[in-house]
Design a protein around this motif. Structure first.
Motif, PDB file in Angstrom:
ATOM      1  N   SER A 167      35.819  45.378  35.514  1.00  0.00           N
ATOM      2  CA  SER A 167      36.519  46.583  35.073  1.00  0.00           C
ATOM      3  C   SER A 167      36.017  47.740  35.927  1.00  0.00           C
ATOM      4  O   SER A 167      34.879  47.729  36.402  1.00  0.00           O
ATOM      5  CB  SER A 167      36.271  46.851  33.589  1.00  0.00           C
ATOM      6  OG  SER A 167      34.893  47.009  33.333  1.00  0.00           O
ATOM      7  N   LYS A 168      36.866  48.735  36.140  1.00  0.00           N
ATOM      8  CA  LYS A 168      36.499  49.855  37.005  1.00  0.00           C
ATOM      9  C   LYS A 168      35.445  50.746  36.360  1.00  0.00           C
ATOM     10  O   LYS A 168      34.670  51.397  37.056  1.00  0.00           O
ATOM     11  CB  LYS A 168      37.752  50.666  37.333  1.00  0.00           C
ATOM     12  CG  LYS A 168      38.761  49.900  38.178  1.00  0.00           C
ATOM     13  CD  LYS A 168      39.977  50.753  38.487  1.00  0.00           C
ATOM     14  CE  LYS A 168      40.971  49.962  39.333  1.00  0.00           C
ATOM     15  NZ  LYS A 168      42.184  50.780  39.644  1.00  0.00           N
ATOM     16  N   SER A 169      35.423  50.790  35.049  1.00  0.00           N
ATOM     17  CA  SER A 169      34.402  51.552  34.340  1.00  0.00           C
ATOM     18  C   SER A 169      34.147  50.887  32.995  1.00  0.00           C
ATOM     19  O   SER A 169      34.912  50.016  32.563  1.00  0.00           O
ATOM     20  CB  SER A 169      34.840  53.011  34.141  1.00  0.00           C
ATOM     21  OG  SER A 169      35.872  53.087  33.184  1.00  0.00           O
ATOM     22  N   PHE A 170      33.089  51.333  32.320  1.00  0.00           N
ATOM     23  CA  PHE A 170      32.723  50.744  31.044  1.00  0.00           C
ATOM     24  C   PHE A 170      33.802  50.972  29.990  1.00  0.00           C
ATOM     25  O   PHE A 170      33.980  50.166  29.078  1.00  0.00           O
ATOM     26  CB  PHE A 170      31.383  51.333  30.575  1.00  0.00           C
ATOM     27  CG  PHE A 170      30.974  50.894  29.199  1.00  0.00           C
ATOM     28  CD1 PHE A 170      30.599  49.583  28.947  1.00  0.00           C
ATOM     29  CD2 PHE A 170      30.991  51.797  28.145  1.00  0.00           C
ATOM     30  CE1 PHE A 170      30.233  49.176  27.674  1.00  0.00           C
ATOM     31  CE2 PHE A 170      30.626  51.395  26.870  1.00  0.00           C
ATOM     32  CZ  PHE A 170      30.246  50.085  26.644  1.00  0.00           C
ATOM     33  N   LEU A 171      34.565  52.062  30.140  1.00  0.00           N
ATOM     34  CA  LEU A 171      35.561  52.419  29.138  1.00  0.00           C
ATOM     35  C   LEU A 171      36.919  51.770  29.393  1.00  0.00           C
ATOM     36  O   LEU A 171      37.781  51.794  28.521  1.00  0.00           O
ATOM     37  CB  LEU A 171      35.722  53.943  29.092  1.00  0.00           C
ATOM     38  CG  LEU A 171      34.467  54.731  28.679  1.00  0.00           C
ATOM     39  CD1 LEU A 171      34.742  56.226  28.739  1.00  0.00           C
ATOM     40  CD2 LEU A 171      33.999  54.326  27.295  1.00  0.00           C
ATOM     41  N   GLU A 172      37.119  51.212  30.578  1.00  0.00           N
ATOM     42  CA  GLU A 172      38.407  50.601  30.886  1.00  0.00           C
ATOM     43  C   GLU A 172      38.390  49.109  30.545  1.00  0.00           C
ATOM     44  O   GLU A 172      37.336  48.471  30.494  1.00  0.00           O
ATOM     45  CB  GLU A 172      38.750  50.803  32.360  1.00  0.00           C
ATOM     46  CG  GLU A 172      38.979  52.265  32.728  1.00  0.00           C
ATOM     47  CD  GLU A 172      39.523  52.412  34.131  1.00  0.00           C
ATOM     48  OE1 GLU A 172      40.254  51.496  34.573  1.00  0.00           O
ATOM     49  OE2 GLU A 172      39.210  53.423  34.785  1.00  0.00           O
ATOM     50  N   LYS A 173      39.588  48.571  30.358  1.00  0.00           N
ATOM     51  CA  LYS A 173      39.692  47.159  29.973  1.00  0.00           C
ATOM     52  C   LYS A 173      39.293  46.256  31.132  1.00  0.00           C
ATOM     53  O   LYS A 173      39.410  46.620  32.308  1.00  0.00           O
ATOM     54  CB  LYS A 173      41.111  46.824  29.515  1.00  0.00           C
ATOM     55  CG  LYS A 173      42.141  46.838  30.628  1.00  0.00           C
ATOM     56  CD  LYS A 173      43.497  46.392  30.113  1.00  0.00           C
ATOM     57  CE  LYS A 173      44.515  46.296  31.250  1.00  0.00           C
ATOM     58  NZ  LYS A 173      45.836  45.807  30.777  1.00  0.00           N
ATOM     59  N   MET A 174      38.823  45.082  30.791  1.00  0.00           N
ATOM     60  CA  MET A 174      38.443  44.103  31.801  1.00  0.00           C
ATOM     61  C   MET A 174      39.662  43.292  32.231  1.00  0.00           C
ATOM     62  O   MET A 174      40.616  43.115  31.471  1.00  0.00           O
ATOM     63  CB  MET A 174      37.356  43.169  31.258  1.00  0.00           C
ATOM     64  CG  MET A 174      36.007  43.829  31.098  1.00  0.00           C
ATOM     65  SD  MET A 174      34.696  42.646  30.684  1.00  0.00           S
ATOM     66  CE  MET A 174      35.178  42.220  29.024  1.00  0.00           C
ATOM     67  N   THR A 175      39.597  42.787  33.449  1.00  0.00           N
ATOM     68  CA  THR A 175      40.647  41.915  33.976  1.00  0.00           C
ATOM     69  C   THR A 175      39.993  40.694  34.614  1.00  0.00           C
ATOM     70  O   THR A 175      38.798  40.703  34.932  1.00  0.00           O
ATOM     71  CB  THR A 175      41.504  42.634  35.027  1.00  0.00           C
ATOM     72  OG1 THR A 175      40.651  43.079  36.108  1.00  0.00           O
ATOM     73  CG2 THR A 175      42.231  43.821  34.433  1.00  0.00           C
ATOM     74  N   VAL A 176      40.782  39.637  34.794  1.00  0.00           N
ATOM     75  CA  VAL A 176      40.283  38.434  35.469  1.00  0.00           C
ATOM     76  C   VAL A 176      40.372  38.667  36.966  1.00  0.00           C
ATOM     77  O   VAL A 176      41.468  38.807  37.522  1.00  0.00           O
ATOM     78  CB  VAL A 176      41.108  37.198  35.057  1.00  0.00           C
ATOM     79  CG1 VAL A 176      40.642  35.978  35.844  1.00  0.00           C
ATOM     80  CG2 VAL A 176      40.989  36.942  33.561  1.00  0.00           C
ATOM     81  N   LEU A 177      39.222  38.712  37.620  1.00  0.00           N
ATOM     82  CA  LEU A 177      39.193  38.933  39.067  1.00  0.00           C
ATOM     83  C   LEU A 177      39.493  37.652  39.824  1.00  0.00           C
ATOM     84  O   LEU A 177      40.317  37.624  40.743  1.00  0.00           O
ATOM     85  CB  LEU A 177      37.824  39.490  39.470  1.00  0.00           C
ATOM     86  CG  LEU A 177      37.598  39.710  40.966  1.00  0.00           C
ATOM     87  CD1 LEU A 177      38.572  40.758  41.499  1.00  0.00           C
ATOM     88  CD2 LEU A 177      36.155  40.122  41.238  1.00  0.00           C
ATOM     89  N   GLU A 178      38.831  36.567  39.471  1.00  0.00           N
ATOM     90  CA  GLU A 178      39.060  35.261  40.081  1.00  0.00           C
ATOM     91  C   GLU A 178      38.531  34.185  39.147  1.00  0.00           C
ATOM     92  O   GLU A 178      37.751  34.451  38.236  1.00  0.00           O
ATOM     93  CB  GLU A 178      38.400  35.160  41.460  1.00  0.00           C
ATOM     94  CG  GLU A 178      36.910  35.440  41.467  1.00  0.00           C
ATOM     95  CD  GLU A 178      36.337  35.435  42.872  1.00  0.00           C
ATOM     96  OE1 GLU A 178      37.016  34.939  43.789  1.00  0.00           O
ATOM     97  OE2 GLU A 178      35.202  35.911  43.048  1.00  0.00           O
TER      98      GLU A 178
END
Length: 341
Positions: A167-178
């Motif tokens: 995630s770009k920051s602690f407050l933003e949602k996570m995404t699957v990178l790989e």
């Protein structure tokens, strides 16, 4: 009037192509059987080639990613200062939030000017790895969280799979990178449905998805290994949530069709096991003759094997297969006695 009288038998003959002699009907049925077998053989070959190609493409495309991620996970575990095994409610959203905060603070620290001259405090020197059942959760470089999934079958280890979240920051949602999860398992759907709202549930669900897939696959592999000489025409979907095969017996042919409710199911929910009497079977009483269009036809009527369906519903596939084979002669004898009354 004469012409109508002459055409009437011809029309009747065209409407009923089986109204010729018995040898013609027999030859026609044999030709039809040959065409069906040829079509079946070609379709079987296409499915086999498709499966081999899919497996090869999937393996080759994921190989480099797997090797790179595996080295990164091994390095993270080698440099860890502590590995914490979590049980029950110890694995929760609060802990996952702490892990997220840790990786972002570490990334921010390394991005600060003069980082080389800065002596990190004890908090940053800690490199903790978390183990939750068959999952290993590591803090990776670049504000990434890595999950390594360990799969097994019959208490023997199978493949490892990886999923990296960022995630770009602690407050933003996570995404699957790989990830190295097989392409035919719905990880992107799970990401859309779960990751933004409940990251912990997403991580757990992917683990269930992988273990169930390996379990179904290994059950099919084991019946081929143990009973390959009795099985033919075995087909399955890529995630093994649809499986069909034919069991050859001296007295009959048994077709088994399995469907699983979802991709985290280990036991099938829709089961159909049919016994088809052979031409030389001792259960010819199951063969019904009927008269259609003035022709006497012979049709084989399959019989559902309820005991076999119950076995598949409750046992693993290799255990159920053994149960089916063991009790098949008795089941056929009982059906023969019932149909002959």
């Amino acid at each position: 009037m004469d012409s109508d009288t002459e055409e009437s038998p011809r029309k009747r003959q065209r409407k009923n192509p089986f109204s010729g002699d018995s040898s013609s009907r027999k030859n026609l049925m044999q030709d039809e059987d040959i065409r069906l077998e040829t079509t079946r053989a070609r379709f079987s070959n296409v499915l086999k080639r498709h499966g081999e190609l899919t497996e090869r493409l999937s393996r080759d495309s994921d190989k480099m990613i797997f090797e790179r991620l595996q080295k990164e996970f091994e390095a993270a575990r080698a440099s860890q200062t502590e590995e914490i095994c979590l049980k029950g409610e110890e694995w929760n959203d609060g802990l996952l939030a702490t892990i997220r905060e840790r990786v972002h603070m570490e990334a921010d620290r390394k991005a600060m000017p003069g980082d080389i001259n800065m002596v990190p405090g004890p908090h940053f020197q800690e490199k903790i790895t978390y183990k939750v059942g068959s999952k290993v959760i590591c803090c990776l470089e670049g504000a990434r969280i890595g999950i390594q999934y360990e799969t097994s079958f019959a208490d023997e280890p199978c493949e490892l799979y990886h999923c990296v979240l960022e995630s770009k920051s602690f407050l933003e949602k996570m995404t699957v990178l790989e990830h190295t999860i097989p392409f035919f398992l719905p990880i992107r759907e799970a990401e859309n449905d779960l990751l933004s709202s409940n990251a912990m549930k997403f991580i757990d669900y992917v683990g269930e998805l992988l273990q169930a897939y390996v379990d179904r696959r290994e059950q099919v592999r084991l019946i081929k290994e143990l009973y390959g000489n009795q099985i033919r025409e075995l087909y399955h979907s890529l995630p093994y949530h649809m499986v069909e095969f034919v069991l050859d017996d001296s007295d009959c042919k048994v077709t088994v069709s399995l469907r699983y409710a979802d991709l985290v199911s280990v036991l099938p929910t829709r089961i159909r096991v049919l016994a088809w009497p052979s031409k030389k079977s001792s259960i010819d009483a199951m063969t019904m003759n009927r008269k259609e269009n003035g022709v006497l036809g012979s049709h084989q009527i399959p019989v559902r094997l309820s005991y076999a369906e119950d076995a598949v519903r409750k046992m693993s596939l290799p255990e159920a297969f053994a149960e089916i084979v063991l009790n098949l002669p008795q089941a056929l004898q009982q059906m023969s006695q019932q149909t002959s009354k």
